[in-house]
Design a protein around this motif. Structure first.
Motif, mmCIF file in Angstrom:
data_model
loop_
_atom_site.group_PDB
_atom_site.id
_atom_site.type_symbol
_atom_site.label_atom_id
_atom_site.label_comp_id
_atom_site.label_asym_id
_atom_site.label_seq_id
_atom_site.Cartn_x
_atom_site.Cartn_y
_atom_site.Cartn_z
ATOM 1 N N ALA A 110 0.838 -1.206 0.000
ATOM 2 C CA ALA A 110 0.000 0.000 0.000
ATOM 3 C C ALA A 110 0.873 1.256 0.000
ATOM 4 C CB ALA A 110 -0.937 -0.019 1.205
ATOM 5 N N ALA B 161 0.846 3.930 -2.937
ATOM 6 C CA ALA B 161 0.432 5.290 -2.589
ATOM 7 C C ALA B 161 1.510 6.324 -2.936
ATOM 8 C CB ALA B 161 0.084 5.366 -1.102
ATOM 9 N N VAL C 209 2.246 13.386 1.452
ATOM 10 C CA VAL C 209 1.881 11.972 1.300
ATOM 11 C C VAL C 209 2.615 11.132 2.351
ATOM 12 C CG1 VAL C 209 2.028 9.953 -0.220
ATOM 13 C CG2 VAL C 209 1.235 12.149 -1.134
ATOM 14 N N LEU D 91 1.164 11.519 5.864
ATOM 15 C CA LEU D 91 -0.114 10.821 6.003
ATOM 16 C C LEU D 91 0.104 9.311 6.141
ATOM 17 C CD1 LEU D 91 -3.186 11.159 5.950
ATOM 18 C CD2 LEU D 91 -3.094 11.086 3.451
ATOM 19 N N ARG E 267 1.639 8.455 9.497
ATOM 20 C CA ARG E 267 0.623 8.560 10.541
ATOM 21 C C ARG E 267 -0.288 7.330 10.500
ATOM 22 N NH1 ARG E 267 -4.002 11.097 12.226
ATOM 23 N NH2 ARG E 267 -3.705 12.122 14.235
ATOM 24 N N GLY E 268 -0.553 6.829 9.279
ATOM 25 C CA GLY E 268 -1.393 5.639 9.135
ATOM 26 C C GLY E 268 -0.729 4.377 9.662
ATOM 27 N N ALA F 233 -3.996 17.852 2.968
ATOM 28 C CA ALA F 233 -4.307 16.445 3.267
ATOM 29 C C ALA F 233 -5.134 15.831 2.132
ATOM 30 C CB ALA F 233 -5.050 16.338 4.593
ATOM 31 N N ALA G 151 -2.921 15.067 -0.680
ATOM 32 C CA ALA G 151 -2.123 13.867 -0.415
ATOM 33 C C ALA G 151 -2.956 12.604 -0.656
ATOM 34 C CB ALA G 151 -1.588 13.895 1.013
ATOM 35 N N VAL G 152 -4.227 12.634 -0.228
ATOM 36 C CA VAL G 152 -5.110 11.474 -0.460
ATOM 37 C C VAL G 152 -5.301 11.252 -1.960
ATOM 38 C CG1 VAL G 152 -7.497 10.646 -0.208
ATOM 39 C CG2 VAL G 152 -6.315 11.661 1.762
ATOM 40 N N ALA H 88 -3.276 12.204 -4.437
ATOM 41 C CA ALA H 88 -2.018 11.734 -5.032
ATOM 42 C C ALA H 88 -1.764 10.271 -4.677
ATOM 43 C CB ALA H 88 -0.850 12.604 -4.551
ATOM 44 N N ALA H 89 -2.076 9.906 -3.425
ATOM 45 C CA ALA H 89 -1.792 8.545 -2.956
ATOM 46 C C ALA H 89 -2.712 7.503 -3.589
ATOM 47 C CB ALA H 89 -1.900 8.492 -1.435
ATOM 48 N N ALA I 26 -6.326 -1.808 0.782
ATOM 49 C CA ALA I 26 -5.135 -1.627 1.628
ATOM 50 C C ALA I 26 -4.702 -0.158 1.642
ATOM 51 C CB ALA I 26 -3.999 -2.528 1.135
ATOM 52 N N VAL I 27 -4.735 0.491 0.482
ATOM 53 C CA VAL I 27 -4.337 1.908 0.420
ATOM 54 C C VAL I 27 -5.352 2.765 1.193
ATOM 55 C CG1 VAL I 27 -4.032 3.911 -1.110
ATOM 56 C CG2 VAL I 27 -2.992 1.709 -1.711
ATOM 57 N N LEU J 298 -5.000 2.412 4.991
ATOM 58 C CA LEU J 298 -3.818 3.122 5.490
ATOM 59 C C LEU J 298 -4.065 4.639 5.536
ATOM 60 C CD1 LEU J 298 -0.867 2.796 6.360
ATOM 61 C CD2 LEU J 298 -0.218 2.824 3.933
ATOM 62 N N LEU J 299 -4.684 5.176 4.488
ATOM 63 C CA LEU J 299 -4.932 6.618 4.439
ATOM 64 C C LEU J 299 -5.948 7.041 5.502
ATOM 65 C CD1 LEU J 299 -5.083 7.122 0.562
ATOM 66 C CD2 LEU J 299 -3.179 7.670 2.093
ATOM 67 N N ARG K 269 -6.530 5.546 8.298
ATOM 68 C CA ARG K 269 -5.856 5.441 9.593
ATOM 69 C C ARG K 269 -4.972 6.684 9.800
ATOM 70 N NH1 ARG K 269 -1.948 2.926 12.618
ATOM 71 N NH2 ARG K 269 -2.844 1.909 14.428
ATOM 72 N N GLY K 270 -4.377 7.166 8.711
ATOM 73 C CA GLY K 270 -3.527 8.347 8.802
ATOM 74 C C GLY K 270 -4.303 9.629 9.094
ATOM 75 N N LEU K 271 -5.566 9.661 8.661
ATOM 76 C CA LEU K 271 -6.374 10.871 8.854
ATOM 77 C C LEU K 271 -7.121 10.879 10.182
ATOM 78 C CD1 LEU K 271 -8.117 11.440 5.398
ATOM 79 C CD2 LEU K 271 -6.577 13.041 6.567
ATOM 80 N N ARG K 272 -7.341 9.704 10.744
ATOM 81 C CA ARG K 272 -8.302 9.654 11.860
ATOM 82 C C ARG K 272 -7.796 10.364 13.119
ATOM 83 N NH1 ARG K 272 -8.069 3.342 13.747
ATOM 84 N NH2 ARG K 272 -6.242 3.667 15.043
#
Lengths: 194, 194
Positions: free
Chosen positions: A155, A159, A184, A187, A190-191, B152, B155-156, B158-159, B183-184, B187-188, B190-193
């Motif tokens: 992932a 990404a 990126v 993020l 952090r994930g 952010a 980044a989402v 782009a990812a 999976a991507v 992960l994203l 989880r990174g934002l939460r």
């Protein structure tokens, strides 16, 4: 020149030089032999076909990136998040330097890569393997959470395609690209973090 | 047919049909006029040049995706993470259906897109705007953390390029692509939460 033994490595160096000079459409094994001052038969004793020679030179080109990245993966001092960021940045930097510093050679290898899918698959497998090792190490150290490190590594690689896939090379000259890379990375880290 | 008024929308429908039939290299304004049973002068009264007509039809094609996604963005019931995932999945689904269900038209629009960078920029700006609104809403509800929601959201976007950039269309048929998307996304999110 004739006194140096004709090694596979010398042939590959000469091949890269010939490809840079004539481009992938025109470069021939005879050109490579001429640069080395040997007969084309001598070249064929090391690489049995022109396709084998082209595959070997492509593999060598890609393996330079793998070696740089393996050095980062094997580093022991850094915590996981810094190592992962350093690895991704080194991947991006290697690719964009290849694209920016020597655009002719980059274009040449883009053509060769399209004709050597096995070589590219091996390269991507090696990068996935290195990234998985970094994620596994971070999980072991309690820095990352990932139920399936190989899938998490996949992932992360997907990404960040914008920063390593040669299809995006024209974007790598944009003034905002470093800020995008950082956003990126932040993020994704952090994930992953525990 | 002659009794229906000649609207811009009817011309654009006919243009899409002509492009599907003849391809972007051969399709002409005369073909469009013939399909509509009108003179090419009548078409030019709505679109002053062939380039303007091609831009308008490209814009219309891209705006269908924008409309679907805006519906998700405006939904009120869902929590932020589900809305974001739903929006990204709808973007992926719309693009891969366009690529898979009508490959000729997709190839045609890939050509048109390369010649209409303003139309594409407007499309990307609209998508970035929608994604930023979803992130901002999540931050407001205490579900997401993002110091700079626009960055952010960028980044989402782009990812997830692998799942919406037409350059990756050949990969969208791979059997593993849905697992990669999940999976991507995981992960994203989880990174934002928060």
């Amino acid at each position: 020149m004739a006194t140096e033994p004709l090694t596979a490595e010398r042939i590959l160096e000469a091949t890269e030089e010939v490809l840079r000079r004539y481009g992938p459409a025109k470069a021939t094994v005879v050109d490579v032999a001429r640069v080395l001052g040997v007969s084309h038969g001598s070249v064929y004793r090391h690489f049995r076909t022109k396709a084998a020679l082209r595959e070997a030179v492509t593999s060598r080109w890609l393996s330079r990136t793998e070696t740089v990245l393996a050095g980062i993966m094997e580093g022991e001092a850094e915590p996981g998040p810094e190592k992962l960021r350093g690895w991704l940045l080194a991947l991006f930097d290697t690719k964009r330097h290849k694209a920016g510093d020597d655009p002719e050679l980059f274009a040449t290898f883009s053509v060769l890569i399209d004709e050597s899918s096995d070589v590219v698959d091996a390269h991507l497998t090696e990068l996935a393997h290195q990234l998985t090792r970094i994620v596994e190490e971070g999980v072991r150290e309690g820095e990352f959470v990932a139920a399936d490190p190989a899938s998490a590594a996949g992932a992360v690689f997907a990404a960040t395609a914008r920063f390593h896939d040669p299809a995006y090379a024209p974007e790598w000259r944009k003034p905002t690209i470093d800020a995008e890379f950082t956003a990126v990375c932040d993020l994704l880290l952090r994930g992953l973090r525990a």
